[in-house]
Scaffold this motif. Structure first.
Motif, PDB file in Angstrom:
ATOM      1  N   GLU A 201      42.950  21.906  40.200  1.00  0.00           N
ATOM      2  CA  GLU A 201      42.362  23.237  40.278  1.00  0.00           C
ATOM      3  C   GLU A 201      43.470  24.243  40.561  1.00  0.00           C
ATOM      4  N   ILE A 202      43.237  25.493  40.173  1.00  0.00           N
ATOM      5  CA  ILE A 202      44.291  26.500  40.326  1.00  0.00           C
ATOM      6  C   ILE A 202      44.529  26.818  41.801  1.00  0.00           C
ATOM      7  N   ASP A 203      45.789  26.703  42.202  1.00  0.00           N
ATOM      8  CA  ASP A 203      46.208  27.159  43.536  1.00  0.00           C
ATOM      9  C   ASP A 203      46.638  28.620  43.465  1.00  0.00           C
ATOM     10  N   HIS A 204      47.539  28.931  42.535  1.00  0.00           N
ATOM     11  CA  HIS A 204      47.952  30.311  42.300  1.00  0.00           C
ATOM     12  C   HIS A 204      48.617  30.394  40.940  1.00  0.00           C
ATOM     13  N   VAL A 205      48.847  31.618  40.487  1.00  0.00           N
ATOM     14  CA  VAL A 205      49.433  31.866  39.168  1.00  0.00           C
ATOM     15  C   VAL A 205      50.512  32.924  39.301  1.00  0.00           C
ATOM     16  N   ASP A 206      51.663  32.672  38.679  1.00  0.00           N
ATOM     17  CA  ASP A 206      52.706  33.687  38.522  1.00  0.00           C
ATOM     18  C   ASP A 206      52.794  34.065  37.054  1.00  0.00           C
ATOM     19  N   TYR A 207      53.221  35.287  36.776  1.00  0.00           N
ATOM     20  CA  TYR A 207      53.414  35.705  35.387  1.00  0.00           C
ATOM     21  C   TYR A 207      54.640  36.600  35.302  1.00  0.00           C
ATOM     22  N   GLN A 208      55.104  36.817  34.064  1.00  0.00           N
ATOM     23  CA  GLN A 208      56.272  37.659  33.838  1.00  0.00           C
ATOM     24  C   GLN A 208      55.828  39.111  33.655  1.00  0.00           C
ATOM     25  N   GLY A 209      56.129  39.936  34.640  1.00  0.00           N
ATOM     26  CA  GLY A 209      55.779  41.337  34.569  1.00  0.00           C
ATOM     27  C   GLY A 209      56.883  42.168  33.945  1.00  0.00           C
ATOM     28  N   PRO A 210      56.685  43.488  33.840  1.00  0.00           N
ATOM     29  CA  PRO A 210      57.699  44.388  33.291  1.00  0.00           C
ATOM     30  C   PRO A 210      59.048  44.205  33.985  1.00  0.00           C
ATOM     31  N   GLU A 211      60.122  44.457  33.196  1.00  0.00           N
ATOM     32  CA  GLU A 211      61.500  44.259  33.672  1.00  0.00           C
ATOM     33  C   GLU A 211      61.761  42.787  34.007  1.00  0.00           C
ATOM     34  N   HIS A 212      60.995  41.897  33.406  1.00  0.00           N
ATOM     35  CA  HIS A 212      61.169  40.447  33.581  1.00  0.00           C
ATOM     36  C   HIS A 212      60.990  40.007  35.033  1.00  0.00           C
ATOM     37  N   GLN A 213      60.246  40.779  35.801  1.00  0.00           N
ATOM     38  CA  GLN A 213      59.997  40.427  37.194  1.00  0.00           C
ATOM     39  C   GLN A 213      58.821  39.452  37.288  1.00  0.00           C
ATOM     40  N   VAL A 214      59.002  38.379  38.064  1.00  0.00           N
ATOM     41  CA  VAL A 214      57.919  37.422  38.265  1.00  0.00           C
ATOM     42  C   VAL A 214      56.925  38.016  39.254  1.00  0.00           C
ATOM     43  N   LYS A 215      55.662  38.080  38.841  1.00  0.00           N
ATOM     44  CA  LYS A 215      54.597  38.682  39.642  1.00  0.00           C
ATOM     45  C   LYS A 215      53.541  37.631  39.987  1.00  0.00           C
ATOM     46  N   ARG A 216      52.890  37.793  41.114  1.00  0.00           N
ATOM     47  CA  ARG A 216      51.777  36.925  41.480  1.00  0.00           C
ATOM     48  C   ARG A 216      50.486  37.516  40.891  1.00  0.00           C
ATOM     49  N   TYR A 217      49.746  36.693  40.175  1.00  0.00           N
ATOM     50  CA  TYR A 217      48.470  37.123  39.589  1.00  0.00           C
ATOM     51  C   TYR A 217      47.485  37.383  40.728  1.00  0.00           C
ATOM     52  N   LYS A 218      46.928  38.595  40.772  1.00  0.00           N
ATOM     53  CA  LYS A 218      46.128  38.975  41.931  1.00  0.00           C
ATOM     54  C   LYS A 218      44.642  39.147  41.645  1.00  0.00           C
ATOM     55  N   HIS A 219      44.236  38.995  40.394  1.00  0.00           N
ATOM     56  CA  HIS A 219      42.823  39.206  40.079  1.00  0.00           C
ATOM     57  C   HIS A 219      42.034  37.900  40.146  1.00  0.00           C
ATOM     58  N   SER A 220      40.758  38.019  40.285  1.00  0.00           N
ATOM     59  CA  SER A 220      39.894  36.843  40.269  1.00  0.00           C
ATOM     60  C   SER A 220      39.873  36.257  38.868  1.00  0.00           C
ATOM     61  N   LEU A 221      39.729  34.942  38.795  1.00  0.00           N
ATOM     62  CA  LEU A 221      39.619  34.284  37.503  1.00  0.00           C
ATOM     63  C   LEU A 221      38.223  34.513  36.944  1.00  0.00           C
ATOM     64  N   ASN A 222      38.123  34.501  35.609  1.00  0.00           N
ATOM     65  CA  ASN A 222      36.801  34.687  35.020  1.00  0.00           C
ATOM     66  C   ASN A 222      35.979  33.400  35.146  1.00  0.00           C
ATOM     67  N   GLU A 223      34.783  33.400  34.616  1.00  0.00           N
ATOM     68  CA  GLU A 223      33.877  32.260  34.794  1.00  0.00           C
ATOM     69  C   GLU A 223      34.422  30.982  34.187  1.00  0.00           C
ATOM     70  N   ASN A 224      35.348  31.110  33.232  1.00  0.00           N
ATOM     71  CA  ASN A 224      35.957  29.929  32.617  1.00  0.00           C
ATOM     72  C   ASN A 224      37.268  29.533  33.287  1.00  0.00           C
ATOM     73  N   LYS A 225      37.551  30.119  34.472  1.00  0.00           N
ATOM     74  CA  LYS A 225      38.780  29.851  35.225  1.00  0.00           C
ATOM     75  C   LYS A 225      40.024  30.256  34.437  1.00  0.00           C
ATOM     76  N   GLN A 226      39.896  31.291  33.629  1.00  0.00           N
ATOM     77  CA  GLN A 226      41.016  31.754  32.818  1.00  0.00           C
ATOM     78  C   GLN A 226      41.785  32.869  33.505  1.00  0.00           C
ATOM     79  N   VAL A 227      43.090  32.818  33.320  1.00  0.00           N
ATOM     80  CA  VAL A 227      43.951  33.945  33.656  1.00  0.00           C
ATOM     81  C   VAL A 227      43.853  34.944  32.516  1.00  0.00           C
ATOM     82  N   ILE A 228      43.753  36.236  32.835  1.00  0.00           N
ATOM     83  CA  ILE A 228      43.662  37.274  31.803  1.00  0.00           C
ATOM     84  C   ILE A 228      44.843  38.212  31.968  1.00  0.00           C
ATOM     85  N   LEU A 229      45.661  38.297  30.912  1.00  0.00           N
ATOM     86  CA  LEU A 229      46.846  39.144  30.922  1.00  0.00           C
ATOM     87  C   LEU A 229      46.827  40.064  29.715  1.00  0.00           C
ATOM     88  N   GLN A 230      47.670  41.070  29.749  1.00  0.00           N
ATOM     89  CA  GLN A 230      47.832  41.993  28.625  1.00  0.00           C
ATOM     90  C   GLN A 230      49.322  42.180  28.361  1.00  0.00           C
TER      91      GLN A 230
END
Length: 426
Positions: A201-230
């Motif tokens: 199960e997901i403990d936490h998620v990091d993603y690549q934000g602007p300027e190549h900075q690693v960011k911690r995903y802070k939003h709730s997961l959707n009903e399918n436990k998906q990370v949603i990025l743009q």
């Protein structure tokens, strides 16, 4: 289950509905075989998109980037329970309202997945399209093409790292330097790292934000436990703040073997991405006079995949060069170790396996290459170990294909290489 259509033609805002019967629970894909009156090489007529609705809910969008050539676009429907569903497909063509799609078939099928593949598909991020220059940037530039992934470990269990392949990047590294540093105009970007616990199960998620900075995903997961990025920037970085209204559900299509191959292996596994890359380059890059931005023809290059060891990754270490028959001049992948401030044209990535490319003079091809050699370009290093050298070039059918290397030349530096000499494939 396949729905073959009798030359279904969809114009702006036109739609088609069909019923599908899912007979057993599982993960499903949808494959849309279609062509369009558009052309990725033509300004303001690059593509259109099909908007997919599932039981009246907007499920995802498919950009028809392959134009008049019939192409099968395979996307993820997700985890579904047995039952009857209604799929509606709506054509949207904001770049050219006279354009139309011709859909041959819809195929919905259950994915047969290994345990690892199931985890990769289950946690694959949903990607919203870029909306920086316009509402629908990805309908004409830097469109996402494939999602790849690899598994890693951490103290609590597995990590799945996802990377997205884009057709190009509008900003960031200039085109000529993309070729020298990465061996492609494609943009292949680290997207997200999904950290799983002992129960997967997901403990936490990091993603690549602007300027190549690693960011911690802070939003709730959707009903399918998906990370949603743009896609947030014009060089393929991401955000978890969603502002656009079109989105994609890619199937993680390849488990990248990080310790055995470069990410650019996707250029051989998915040949169509090279076509889209070339079309976009021909539309955007041929007429530019800005230094390092103009690419006349990607077929003027030879493409190298290799690996370097016993060096500190993240800094330039080696250059790969070639000499043509009848010449003494050497052509360099790093443009003879060009640097612009702290930026090096040589590979400086975080992986041992890498790719680069060497531009040949106009009118020359892989068949004119006499020798390939490796040069140590970092004067702080005593030696580097280079292996797995592979050479590729576009053939007369515009397909990227390998050419055999039996032995590699070693003259100018104390680089240790595998025992191989150049031989042209018959």
């Amino acid at each position: 289950m396949s729905h073959v259509l009798d030359s279904l033609k969809l114009r702006q805002s036109e739609s088609e509905k069909l019923k599908i019967n899912i007979k057993e629970d599982g993960y499903y894909s949808i494959s849309v075989k279609a062509a369009a009156s558009t052309n990725w090489q033509e300004d303001n007529n690059e593509s259109l998109m099909l908007r997919i609705y599932l039981n009246n809910d907007h499920h995802q969008d498919i950009v028809l980037f392959y134009g008049k050539q019939t192409f099968t676009y395979k996307r993820l429907l997700g985890k579904m329970k047995a039952g009857v569903y209604e799929i509606e497909v709506i054509c949207e063509s904001p770049r050219n309202n006279q354009a139309f799609a011709e859909v041959e078939s819809f195929v919905v099928e259950k994915l047969h997945l290994s345990e690892r593949e199931t985890l990769a598909v289950h946690y694959a991020p949903k990607l919203y399209g870029r909306a920086v220059y316009s509402k629908y940037d990805n309908l004409y530039t830097d469109t996402p093409l494939e999602m790849i992934y690899f598994f890693d470990v951490w103290e609590k269990g597995h990590v799945i790292e996802y990377h997205m392949v884009f057709s190009h990047e509008d900003e960031g590294t200039p085109a000529v330097l993309l070729m020298s540093k990465w061996g492609r105009l494609l943009d292949i970007e680290y997207m997200a790292r999904v950290y799983l616990n002992e129960e997967n199960e997901i403990d936490h998620v990091d993603y690549q934000g602007p300027e190549h900075q690693v960011k911690r995903y802070k939003h709730s997961l959707n009903e399918n436990k998906q990370v949603i990025l743009q896609t947030a920037t014009c060089n393929g970085n991401f955000t978890d703040e969603i502002t656009s209204d079109y989105h994609f559900s890619f199937i993680p299509s390849y488990e990248w073997k990080v310790e055995q191959e470069a990410r650019e292996v996707v250029m051989q596994r998915f040949p169509y991405i090279n076509h889209v890359m070339r079309w976009e380059a021909e539309r955007q890059l041929q007429q530019l006079d800005v230094p390092y931005h103009s690419i006349h023809d990607i077929r003027e290059y030879i493409y190298i995949q290799s690996s370097v060891w016993d060096v500190q990754l993240g800094q330039p270490s080696v250059d790969i060069l070639c000499r043509l028959e009848g010449e003494e001049k050497w052509y360099s992948s790093s443009l003879h170790h060009t640097t612009i401030g702290s930026f090096s044209a040589a590979y400086t990535g975080p992986y041992n396996h890498f790719a680069t490319a060497i531009r040949l003079p106009e009118g020359k091809s892989i068949h004119d290459v006499a020798e390939v050699k490796i040069d140590l370009i970092n004067n702080t290093l005593l030696k580097a170990h280079v292996k797995h050298l592979k050479v590729f070039a576009f053939d007369e059918k515009n397909e990227l294909r390998p050419y055999i290397l039996l032995e590699c030349h070693e003259q100018l530096s104390p680089v240790e290489v595998e025992k191989i000499i150049w031989r042209k494939e018959k």
